[in-house]
Write an enzyme that holds these catalytic residues in place. Structure first.
Site, mmCIF file in Angstrom:
data_model
loop_
_atom_site.group_PDB
_atom_site.id
_atom_site.type_symbol
_atom_site.label_atom_id
_atom_site.label_comp_id
_atom_site.label_asym_id
_atom_site.label_seq_id
_atom_site.Cartn_x
_atom_site.Cartn_y
_atom_site.Cartn_z
ATOM 1 N N ASP A 51 54.603 32.624 55.737
ATOM 2 C CA ASP A 51 54.594 33.133 54.369
ATOM 3 C C ASP A 51 55.737 32.552 53.548
ATOM 4 O OD1 ASP A 51 52.363 34.819 54.737
ATOM 5 O OD2 ASP A 51 53.630 36.381 55.617
ATOM 6 N N TYR A 109 58.323 34.090 67.606
ATOM 7 C CA TYR A 109 59.123 34.245 66.388
ATOM 8 C C TYR A 109 60.464 34.886 66.727
ATOM 9 C CZ TYR A 109 55.109 33.357 63.293
ATOM 10 O OH TYR A 109 54.050 32.787 62.622
#
EC number: 5.4.99.12
Length: 261
Positions: A51, A109
């Site tokens: 994003d 992540y």
């Protein structure tokens, strides 16, 4: 010929990975650089679409081309046409059945929190600043309720386009290093905003607003409105993508910066 690249980027100045009209994206910038190297139009496919404001140290892309270049040229040549906040780390030729997204077996992540009353002047865009004290051990304990294959509806963005909320988290570790709290999470895949939504709820536990068992309760409710708000984008990094060994994708340091693998 199909080529895979390892990409690192600071997402602060980009409106996410995916190419969009009228805004600058990481994908568009990389494709323009590769097109200059080949003198043809190049389209890249990535392992995970991050994003706006999210960073990557372990993004993987592939593209098809009829242009022959030494592997070093895909790195040095492309980097010569990129700003300092995007870099090609490695390049390999891959089998024709390789796909950066669909061949991946896991994504990893890391969310980096600068936990101090006062802000930092060192790399402030690469961390999320939270001024209230956090108990990393309690956050870690709470995160263990999320392991395995489960329905993550409580941590799924309202506009998520995935057909299913089920994902399989392989590990979720929370550690403190000085003023930094690091949330490290790996899964087969993630629904939209899943990592940042999980971190947001772990922060509620870390600052003592909710008990450790609250995370288990949230998971069972399958209701996004009951969980905490989505955390800031600037602390999130895509650090690794796993593939079957037959594809020969290089292993590199995860990062960011000083963090050990």
């Amino acid at each position: 010929m199909k080529v895979a690249l390892g990409i690192e980027y600071d997402g602060s100045n980009y409106f996410g990975w995916q190419r969009q009209a009228e805004v600058v994206s990481v994908q568009q910038t990389l494709e323009e650089a590769l097109s200059k190297v080949t003198n043809t139009t190049i389209e890249v496919f990535c392992a995970g679409r991050t994003d706006s404001g999210v960073h990557g140290t372990g993004q993987v892309v592939h593209f098809d081309t009829e242009v022959e270049r030494p592997l070093a040229s895909w790195c040095f040549g492309t980097n010569a046409h990129l700003a300092n906040d995007i870099a090609v780390k490695w390049a390999v030729k891959v089998a024709e059945d390789f796909h950066a997204r669909f061949s991946a077996t896991a994504r990893r992540y890391r969310y980096i929190i600068f936990n101090s009353k006062l802000r930092t002047a060192i790399l402030p865009k690469g961390v999320a600043h939270y001024h209230y004290p956090l108990d990393a051990q309690k956050m870690h304990q709470a995160g263990q309720y999320l392991l395995g294959e489960q329905d993550f509806s409580s941590f799924r963005a309202a506009k998520c386009q995935s057909h299913t909320p089920w994902r399989n988290i392989h590990h979720l570790n929370v550690v403190r290093q000085g003023n930094y709290v690091i949330v490290d999470i790996q899964a087969n895949a993630f629904v939209h905003h899943m990592v940042r939504n999980i971190v947001g709820s772990l922060l509620e536990v870390g600052q003592g607003r909710q008990p450790i068992e609250w995370i288990k309760w949230l998971l069972e409710q399958k209701n996004r409105q009951l969980a905490a708000p989505t955390t800031k984008a600037e602390g999130l990094y895509l650090v690794n993508v796993e593939y079957p060994s037959r594809f020969g994708i290089p292993k590199t340091a995860l990062g960011p910066l000083f963090l050990a693998d």
